[in-house]
Design a protein around this motif. Structure first.
Motif, short mmCIF file in Angstrom:
data_model
loop_
_atom_site.label_atom_id
_atom_site.label_comp_id
_atom_site.label_asym_id
_atom_site.label_seq_id
_atom_site.Cartn_x
_atom_site.Cartn_y
_atom_site.Cartn_z
N GLY A 86 -75.90 -45.99 30.04
CA GLY A 86 -76.69 -44.71 29.16
C GLY A 86 -75.65 -43.41 29.46
N GLY A 87 -74.31 -43.70 29.67
CA GLY A 87 -73.52 -42.52 29.86
C GLY A 87 -72.89 -41.95 28.59
N TRP A 88 -72.99 -42.46 27.74
CA TRP A 88 -72.29 -41.84 26.27
C TRP A 88 -72.37 -40.41 26.10
N GLN A 89 -71.46 -39.62 25.95
CA GLN A 89 -71.41 -38.25 25.48
C GLN A 89 -70.62 -37.76 24.23
N ASN A 90 -71.34 -37.11 23.24
CA ASN A 90 -70.70 -36.58 22.12
C ASN A 90 -69.70 -35.78 22.45
N LEU A 91 -68.44 -35.78 22.10
CA LEU A 91 -67.48 -35.02 22.05
C LEU A 91 -67.02 -34.07 21.07
N ASN A 92 -66.77 -32.81 21.47
CA ASN A 92 -66.35 -31.74 20.56
C ASN A 92 -65.01 -32.12 20.00
N ALA A 93 -64.41 -30.91 19.08
CA ALA A 93 -63.33 -31.34 18.52
C ALA A 93 -62.02 -31.15 19.31
N SER A 94 -62.27 -30.09 20.26
CA SER A 94 -61.22 -30.17 21.20
C SER A 94 -60.88 -31.46 22.05
N GLN A 95 -62.00 -32.15 22.71
CA GLN A 95 -62.08 -33.24 23.54
C GLN A 95 -61.70 -34.62 22.72
N VAL A 96 -61.86 -34.62 21.48
CA VAL A 96 -61.61 -35.55 20.47
C VAL A 96 -59.89 -35.30 20.46
N LYS A 97 -59.46 -34.22 20.17
CA LYS A 97 -57.97 -34.13 20.01
C LYS A 97 -57.44 -34.69 21.38
N TRP A 98 -57.76 -34.06 22.39
CA TRP A 98 -56.95 -34.61 24.05
C TRP A 98 -57.09 -36.05 24.15
N LEU A 99 -58.31 -36.73 23.49
CA LEU A 99 -58.51 -38.11 23.77
C LEU A 99 -57.56 -38.91 23.10
N LEU A 100 -57.35 -38.46 21.63
CA LEU A 100 -56.46 -39.09 20.70
C LEU A 100 -54.84 -38.71 21.13
N LEU A 101 -54.71 -37.79 21.52
CA LEU A 101 -53.25 -37.49 22.21
C LEU A 101 -52.88 -38.49 23.46
N GLY A 102 -53.86 -38.50 24.19
CA GLY A 102 -53.67 -39.22 25.37
C GLY A 102 -53.71 -40.63 25.12
N ALA A 103 -54.47 -41.26 24.07
CA ALA A 103 -54.44 -42.45 23.71
C ALA A 103 -53.03 -42.87 22.97
#
Length: 312
Positions: free
Chosen positions: A60-77
């Motif tokens: 139950g640890g899922w967290q919604n990501l904001n726009a900045s977090q999505v950006k860093w997640l995709l850049l890291g991927a």
């Protein structure tokens, strides 16, 4: 520094040690799988990513990501995926020893990137031990400059240079992926790694040829271990450590990976070590110990743990 920070730092160190130890044994299971490198990477991403997200859902640890977090997640991927492709291409263009040595400049790239984005009193103080560890990688790899790189007589020097360049790019991308992960403070490591790995699986799927697939149980067993343990568990440990440790510790502990990989060669593939390789292994161990004990380069006394700033 309070006790909670101390405990977090200690747990982060052991998580990084465990992750790098697992990373050093990947080659053994890749060989046992009998599959092409690209197929192994795809299934690592798919199995590892799904297992991490399943664990996250169960906890139950899922967290919604904001726009900045999505950006860093995709850049890291993106950095992680292109890093893999560059490194595998480097192996084909130059020797594995050249690619391995060049790739391990990534701790220095990490220090430079972090020095540009934050103030951390630990960064440059650990540089001498990073140089010691890198020299240990050069010695322990068994790299022969005359034979492996300066091969102009048979016309392969351009391929060797191209491979070294791709390994250098892979190192820079891996350092950037580490930085991107550190920007996602407060997000569960399983969520970060799971989403990045599934992104990698989607990107790599069109590139994989399954025509030569081996259905033997040893292949499946090896791939399941690579996906569940050497990818799912390893990335969870590693990303958790990234969020807890200062940059200098991450950089130094990264050198455990080539040390373990060499030990695997000795134990499972009957590799006989030269005096230079034994010296190189000792240099890596000394550098890692110095990081763990927080030594100064010119003194064996523990240094004061003083930071000039924090994460941005």
């Amino acid at each position: 520094m309070n006790s909670n920070s101390d405990n977090s730092g200690n747990s982060g160190k052991w998580q990084m040690v465990a992750a790098m130890t697992l990373s050093g044994t990947i080659g053994l299971f890749v060989m046992a799988s009998g599959q092409p490198a690209m197929t192994v990477v795809l299934l690592r991403c798919l199995i590892g990513g799904l297992s991490l997200l399943a664990l996250l859902y169960w906890q139950g640890g899922w967290q919604n990501l904001n726009a900045s977090q999505v950006k860093w997640l995709l850049l890291g991927a993106a950095a992680l995926i292109i890093n893999w492709l560059c490194l595998f291409s480097a192996y084909r263009l130059s020797s594995i020893s050249i690619a391995t040595v060049v790739y391990h400049v990534q701790p220095f790239f990490l220090l430079i990137l972090l020095a540009m984005t934050q103030k951390d009193g630990q960064i440059w103080r650990k540089l001498p031990f990073l140089l010691l560890a890198f020299a240990g990688v050069v010695f322990s790899s068994g790299l022969d400059i005359r034979h492996d790189f300066l091969r102009s007589a048979d016309g392969h020097v351009s391929r060797a240079l191209a491979g070294a360049g791709l390994a250098l790019l892979a190192a820079l991308l891996y350092a950037f992926a580490t930085l991107a992960t550190r920007k996602l403070q407060g997000i569960a490591p399983a969520q970060i790694a799971g989403l990045q790995l599934l992104t990698g699986a989607i990107v790599l799927l069109p590139m994989v040829d399954f025509s030569g697939w081996n259905w033997h149980w040893q292949s499946w067993g090896s791939l399941l271990l690579l996906g569940l343990v050497h990818t799912g568990l390893m990335y969870k440990l590693m990303y958790d450590a990234f969020q807890k440790l200062p940059a200098a510790s991450i950089a130094t502990l990264s050198f455990i990976y080539p040390l373990v990989a060499l030990l695997v060669d000795v134990l499972f593939f009957a590799t006989v070590l030269s005096t230079w390789q034994l010296l190189g292994m000792s240099m890596i161990l000394l550098a890692v110990l110095a990081n763990q004990r927080d030594w100064h380069f010119f003194s064996t006394r523990p240094a004061l743990n003083v930071e000039t700033g924090g994460e941005t």
